[in-house]
Design a protein around this motif. Structure first.
Motif, PDB file in Angstrom:
ATOM      1  N   GLU A  21       0.812  -1.225   0.000  1.00 46.29           N
ATOM      2  CA  GLU A  21       0.000   0.000   0.000  1.00 46.29           C
ATOM      3  C   GLU A  21       0.842   1.270   0.000  1.00 46.29           C
ATOM      4  OE1 GLU A  21      -2.659  -0.288   3.322  1.00 46.29           O
ATOM      5  OE2 GLU A  21      -3.957  -1.708   2.299  1.00 46.29           O
ATOM      6  N   ASN A  81     -11.247  -0.337  -1.089  1.00 45.69           N
ATOM      7  CA  ASN A  81     -10.201   0.664  -1.291  1.00 45.69           C
ATOM      8  C   ASN A  81     -10.506   1.933  -0.501  1.00 45.69           C
ATOM      9  OD1 ASN A  81      -7.799   1.677  -2.413  1.00 45.69           O
ATOM     10  ND2 ASN A  81      -8.946   2.730  -4.004  1.00 45.69           N
ATOM     11  N   ASN A  84      -9.770   1.349   3.073  1.00 45.61           N
ATOM     12  CA  ASN A  84      -8.331   1.409   3.331  1.00 45.61           C
ATOM     13  C   ASN A  84      -7.855   2.852   3.402  1.00 45.61           C
ATOM     14  OD1 ASN A  84      -8.094  -1.364   3.360  1.00 45.61           O
ATOM     15  ND2 ASN A  84      -7.480  -1.506   1.216  1.00 45.61           N
TER      16      ASN A  84
END
Length: 103
Positions: A21, A81, A84
């Motif tokens: 990430e 996503n 996150n």
């Protein structure tokens, strides 16, 4: 876990993220930095905390404008996503609060 060095509003922050990430976190940091610099140019001389607050408000405003222009059919539940991203921003905010409080 990976550690990523982020530069926001002229300061460096070391932030942990999940492996893989790092690029996304750096991209988000660039956006936060741009908003922080924009906020700093609007009201020069404000404290770092206030500058980051205004940066967050500017980003939220931009996100609101983007959401308002999407058709209702495109406004679904947040994807993994986005979750996150939210988690990462929360961690950054917690770290900034810790730094602001002198820890």
């Amino acid at each position: 876990m990976a550690d990523v060095k982020l530069s926001i509003a002229g300061r460096d922050y070391l932030v942990a993220c999940r492996d893989g990430e790092e690029a996304q976190l750096l991209k988000l940091a660039e956006q936060v930095d741009a908003s922080a610099r924009e906020a700093g140019s609007i009201a020069a001389g404000m404290s770092e905390n206030r500058q980051l607050l205004f940066a967050a408000l500017l980003m939220a405003d931009k996100m609101g404008e983007m959401g308002a222009t999407k058709p209702a059919s495109e406004m679904q539940a947040p994807s993994a996503n986005l979750n996150n991203i939210a988690e990462t921003l929360e961690k950054i905010a917690e770290r900034l609060e810790t730094l602001a409080n002198g820890a």
